[in-house]
Design a protein around this motif. Structure first.
Motif, PDB file in Angstrom:
ATOM      1  N   GLY A 343      28.375  55.143 -71.612  1.00 56.08           N
ATOM      2  CA  GLY A 343      27.965  54.299 -70.656  1.00 56.08           C
ATOM      3  C   GLY A 343      26.264  53.449 -70.089  1.00 56.08           C
ATOM      4  O   GLY A 343      25.515  54.073 -70.419  1.00 56.08           O
ATOM      5  N   PHE A 344      26.775  52.347 -70.290  1.00 58.18           N
ATOM      6  CA  PHE A 344      25.670  51.581 -69.909  1.00 58.18           C
ATOM      7  C   PHE A 344      25.178  50.401 -68.918  1.00 58.18           C
ATOM      8  O   PHE A 344      26.569  49.693 -68.775  1.00 58.18           O
ATOM      9  N   HIS A 345      24.294  49.728 -68.043  1.00 59.97           N
ATOM     10  CA  HIS A 345      23.875  48.810 -67.567  1.00 59.97           C
ATOM     11  C   HIS A 345      22.788  47.984 -67.593  1.00 59.97           C
ATOM     12  O   HIS A 345      21.911  48.692 -67.111  1.00 59.97           O
ATOM     13  N   PHE A 346      22.983  47.131 -68.597  1.00 64.95           N
ATOM     14  CA  PHE A 346      21.236  46.667 -68.608  1.00 64.95           C
ATOM     15  C   PHE A 346      21.568  45.773 -67.902  1.00 64.95           C
ATOM     16  O   PHE A 346      22.265  44.490 -67.390  1.00 64.95           O
ATOM     17  N   SER A 347      20.002  45.336 -67.222  1.00 65.97           N
ATOM     18  CA  SER A 347      20.592  43.269 -65.968  1.00 65.97           C
ATOM     19  C   SER A 347      18.678  43.847 -66.537  1.00 65.97           C
ATOM     20  O   SER A 347      18.150  43.722 -66.559  1.00 65.97           O
ATOM     21  N   ASP A 348      18.542  41.740 -66.209  1.00 68.13           N
ATOM     22  CA  ASP A 348      17.835  41.356 -66.367  1.00 68.13           C
ATOM     23  C   ASP A 348      17.831  39.796 -65.104  1.00 68.13           C
ATOM     24  O   ASP A 348      18.117  39.480 -65.119  1.00 68.13           O
ATOM     25  N   THR A 363      26.949  45.557 -68.968  1.00 69.15           N
ATOM     26  CA  THR A 363      27.951  47.196 -68.355  1.00 69.15           C
ATOM     27  C   THR A 363      29.052  47.197 -69.680  1.00 69.15           C
ATOM     28  O   THR A 363      29.748  46.339 -70.649  1.00 69.15           O
ATOM     29  N   GLY A 364      29.010  48.348 -70.250  1.00 70.47           N
ATOM     30  CA  GLY A 364      29.418  48.963 -71.225  1.00 70.47           C
ATOM     31  C   GLY A 364      29.944  50.847 -71.288  1.00 70.47           C
ATOM     32  O   GLY A 364      29.028  51.201 -70.629  1.00 70.47           O
ATOM     33  N   LEU A 365      31.471  50.395 -71.593  1.00 70.99           N
ATOM     34  CA  LEU A 365      31.909  52.032 -71.424  1.00 70.99           C
ATOM     35  C   LEU A 365      32.451  52.170 -73.498  1.00 70.99           C
ATOM     36  O   LEU A 365      33.228  51.350 -73.634  1.00 70.99           O
ATOM     37  N   GLY A 366      31.855  53.373 -73.544  1.00 71.45           N
ATOM     38  CA  GLY A 366      32.222  54.267 -75.356  1.00 71.45           C
ATOM     39  C   GLY A 366      32.262  54.763 -75.534  1.00 71.45           C
ATOM     40  O   GLY A 366      31.759  55.826 -74.907  1.00 71.45           O
ATOM     41  N   GLY A 367      32.883  55.248 -76.836  1.00 68.39           N
ATOM     42  CA  GLY A 367      32.722  56.225 -77.185  1.00 68.39           C
ATOM     43  C   GLY A 367      32.603  56.629 -78.592  1.00 68.39           C
ATOM     44  O   GLY A 367      33.015  55.815 -79.104  1.00 68.39           O
ATOM     45  N   LYS A 368      32.062  57.476 -79.455  1.00 71.88           N
ATOM     46  CA  LYS A 368      32.691  57.666 -81.229  1.00 71.88           C
ATOM     47  C   LYS A 368      32.909  59.503 -81.148  1.00 71.88           C
ATOM     48  O   LYS A 368      32.630  60.538 -80.065  1.00 71.88           O
TER      49      LYS A 368
END
Length: 789
Positions: A343-348, A363-368
């Motif tokens: 999970g990630f949330h990057f902002s600028d 923003t994102g959610l994922g997996g492998k």
């Protein structure tokens, strides 16, 4: 553009996909039965201390009573582990075998393994670190087993050898010193890789696409350096497993969190602060499953500290803040499979006082996952991701400028090992929606709301012989929204006539359905938005009909590397990229593209234009490493050209000469001091010169506009595009780090950095209206520390 027939193409592509699927299922039984009477030894190599998967470990086996030099012996095998630490010794006759595992910095392990008829023997090996590093050549051989062409691999330790700009090492800072990479500036800077614009480069984090990986300040990326395991930079000629971009790929892989104990790292500099937390969920034990989680957060407060510490640099020029949150949970099974969740949330955020402001978030959610059936000969891995990226620009004219992209990625890959060679194939489905709106320099609105689906597949066969390694690949891409398909052959070859020399070659075809909100003609633009490929392109270009809406390119790369000895390596490469079709935003649009303006030229009313171009050149690099010194130097010579149907020009990132020199020295053993120095030199970027000024009226009131009493705006008369060159660029950066190693896994680091040591006035841009020159960052000292426990 000549309209395609989506239904017809869909049927053609569906027929092709059916044949591919039938072929895969048809050959699967043959793959399983192809070595009748033979058996395999398969498994994983782990670090016995912490459970890390060992990449590039040498695995050698010999049948009991069989010498490696026995003529015609079929019971001798030697392989290297892949990126998951997996190995397969295939086609073995039943019997007893001695298996030896070797890895630089680890004890060599030898164990006896019994192979039974018609069954896979699953055997994992755990190797332990040694105090003094031996067999350094093993890590070098691991790279020789790949057809390495236009690829540079770095890890967190290598990144830390760069001068830590802002007293914090970052992958973005190291990418700038790689062959063929051009960096456009400290503020809003982007990476241009061997003639490709940023939107032509695919940046991936553990297989997940990151749309905007770099912050506006141009010094930091969104990635946490301490969690990076490796970063592979493919600058040209990349393989069939990568698609959707026409220039380059940056593939980052992160490590798992600590599986043995809870750890933390806190850091504070005059630019940023950071926090990294790691803890096992189920502790590591050999032969058993384990799990762990890592959470990292970093943020910048340069907008605030610049007013206190960098007042001389004009704080209004440093209005940059950002925040990056990343979470990774890893679950490793006892049989070698795994699942990982992200999970990630990057902002600028950028706000120039009394002028423009920008803000973006991702923003994102994922997996492998990885599945290794015990008796099957095929491995399966897959991934999934949902993400959303939004950017907004606010100007004083209050006109909306925004862009967003959101969607999903799903994919599965399959791998099969032969005695010497291996086969890999995969399927991928991407779906995303883009929403875009801006006004060009002529105050004409350009907008798009588009939903897109892509279906992709690839196959890659790797041939491994004593002196030759090659990859033969094919990628098929279907762009459903456009009704276009693309079949893209790829080929890489590495031939080693002697142990110290490798000759390499690569060719490939590439496509993408993706363009940037920035034009290749923009000199400075922090508005980094995205659009899917439009279907309303001009009907023709350069006298030829436009038959598809894709951006396409072809690559060719040739070179050699020479390993003088264990410490010295030289690499030489040349490349050509032919951009057969490029889509760009039409900066010349004057009229709305509606029924009232059909009599106007397409060039003056359409949102997008078609271009073509090329890039060619070469690089030479030299690397020296030993226990204390690390020296890296590279020189690149590149030509980049574009043709828009009317004018041939060099885009604003065409840097003819680019050179980097990096040196790192470490002194002391228990509490070492590390010194780093980097110097960058580059020829000037192209720019369009100013010929004069005039009073510009927009005639918003039509024929009733009284231009004799109305005050118009200041218009600029431009010379031919990009005929001038800015001054040469050069900058020296320095950093020093002192490390204190304490008991109970505690460590303290004190860092000092100096950016632009001799305060070079490197031009950023020239404001034509105010006739004011704006330079890049002046000399910037920074102090920082971090504490791990």
């Amino acid at each position: 553009m000549k309209k395609m027939k989506p239904m017809k193409i869909s049927r053609i592509f569906a027929g092709i996909m059916r044949r591919i699927i039938l072929f895969v299922f048809a050959i699967a039984p043959m793959l399983l039965m192809g070595q009748n009477g033979k058996s395999d030894i398969r498994g994983f190599i782990y670090d016995g201390g912490n459970g890390d998967r060992m990449v590039g470990a040498g695995v050698f086996c010999v049948g009991e009573g069989v010498s490696k030099s026995t003529p015609g012996s079929t019971d001798v095998r030697a392989v290297l582990t892949d990126n998951d630490g997996y190995f397969a010794l295939t086609g073995l006759t039943p019997g007893n075998y001695y298996v030896r595992v070797s890895m630089a910095g680890f004890d060599t392990l030898i164990e006896k393994v019994v192979v039974k008829l018609g069954a896979n023997t699953k055997k994992d090996f755990y190797i332990n670190r040694i105090a003094s590093i031996g067999e350094v050549n093993i890590s070098v051989k691991s790279k020789a087993k790949e057809a390495q062409v236009s690829v540079t691999t770095v890890d967190a330790k290598t990144i830390a050898k760069m001068p830590a700009v802002g007293a914090e090492p970052d992958i973005l800072q190291y990418l700038q010193v790689l062959p063929g990479v051009v960096f456009s500036g400290d503020q809003g800077g982007q990476l241009y890789i061997r003639g490709g614009s940023p939107v032509m480069n695919k940046v991936m984090l553990d297989g997940l696409t990151i749309y905007n990986p770099f912050h506006s300040i141009g010094l930091f990326s969104v990635f946490e350096t301490d969690l990076i395991q490796t970063a592979d930079v493919y600058s040209a000629g990349f393989g069939a497993e990568y698609g959707g971009r026409v220039s380059a790929v940056v593939d980052l892989k992160t490590r798992d969190a600590n599986r043995n104990r809870a750890t933390a790292k806190v850091g504070l500099t005059t630019f940023t602060s950071k926090l990294l937390l790691e803890t096992p969920i189920k502790k590591y034990q050999q032969g058993k499953g384990n799990s762990s989680i890592a959470v990292s957060y970093k943020n910048s407060f340069l907008r605030e500290t610049s007013k206190l510490l960098y007042n001389y640099a004009n704080p209004d020029k440093l209005p940059y803040n950002f925040g990056d949150l990343f979470i990774k949970a890893s679950f490793n099974s006892s049989n070698g499979g795994y699942s990982k969740l992200y999970g990630f949330h990057f902002s600028d955020n950028v706000a120039f006082p009394g002028s423009t402001s920008y803000n973006w978030s991702s923003t994102g959610l994922g997996g492998k996952f990885l599945v290794v059936p015990e008796q099957a000969k095929t491995r399966v891995d897959g991934y999934f991701l949902w993400s959303e990226y939004r950017i907004q620009q606010k100007e004083q004219d209050a006109r909306p400028r925004s862009s967003s992209i959101g969607g999903f990625n799903l994919g599965m890959n399959f791998g099969y090992n032969f005695r010497k060679d291996d086969l890999k194939w995969g399927l991928e489905v991407n779906g995303f929606q883009t929403n875009f709106e801006l006004y060009n320099s002529n105050n004409r609105r350009i907008s798009q709301l588009e939903s897109t689906t892509e279906i992709n597949s690839f196959v890659n066969y790797r041939v491994v012989r004593k002196k030759l390694i090659s990859n033969l690949g094919m990628r098929a891409q279907y762009y459903a929204s456009l009704g276009n398909s693309s079949f893209e052959p790829r080929f890489q070859l590495r031939y080693m006539p002697w142990k110290s020399i490798g000759i390499k070659f690569a060719v490939g075809a590439y496509s993408q359905n993706f363009l940037s909100a920035m034009s290749d003609r923009d000199v400075v633009n922090l508005f980094y938005g995205f659009l899917s490929g439009p279907d309303n392109l001009p009907d023709s270009f350069n006298g030829k009909p436009v038959t598809h809406a894709l951006q396409k390119a072809r690559h060719a790369v040739a070179g050699f590397d020479y390993r003088i000895n264990k410490k010295h390596t030289i690499n030489v490469e040349s490349f050509v990229k032919l951009f057969d079709q490029i889509t760009n935003i039409n900066r010349d649009k004057l009229f709305e593209d509606d029924e009232f303006n059909l009599d106007k030229p397409q060039r003056l009313r359409q949102n997008f234009i078609v271009e073509e171009g090329n890039a060619y050149g070469g690089d030479i690099s030299y690397k020296f490493t030993d226990k204390r010194w690390y020296i890296w130097t590279v020189y690149s010579l590149t030509w980049v050209n574009r043709f828009d149907g009317n004018v041939r020009y060099q885009p604003n990132f065409d840097r003819r000469h680019n050179a980097n020199f990096l040196v790192n020295y470490e002194m002391g053993k228990k509490n070492p001091v590390e010194l780093s120095l980097r110097w960058n030199f580059g020829s000037g970027f192209p720019f369009t010169q100013t010929q004069g000024y005039y009073e510009k009226f927009n005639f918003q009131q039509g024929l009733s506009t009284d231009y004799t009493t109305t005050n118009g705006q200041l218009g600029v008369v431009y010379a031919n595009i990009n005929q001038g060159r800015l001054p040469y660029y050069h900058r020296l950066d320095f950093s020093a780090r002192k490390k204190w190693v304490m008991e109970k896994h505690r460590e303290f680091n004190l860092m000092f950095s100096l950016t632009n040591v001799y305060n070079r006035n490197n031009i950023f841009y020239f404001d034509r209206i105010t006739r004011k020159r704006v330079d890049q960052l002046p000399i910037l000292p920074a102090l920082g520390c971090n504490y791990s426990f």
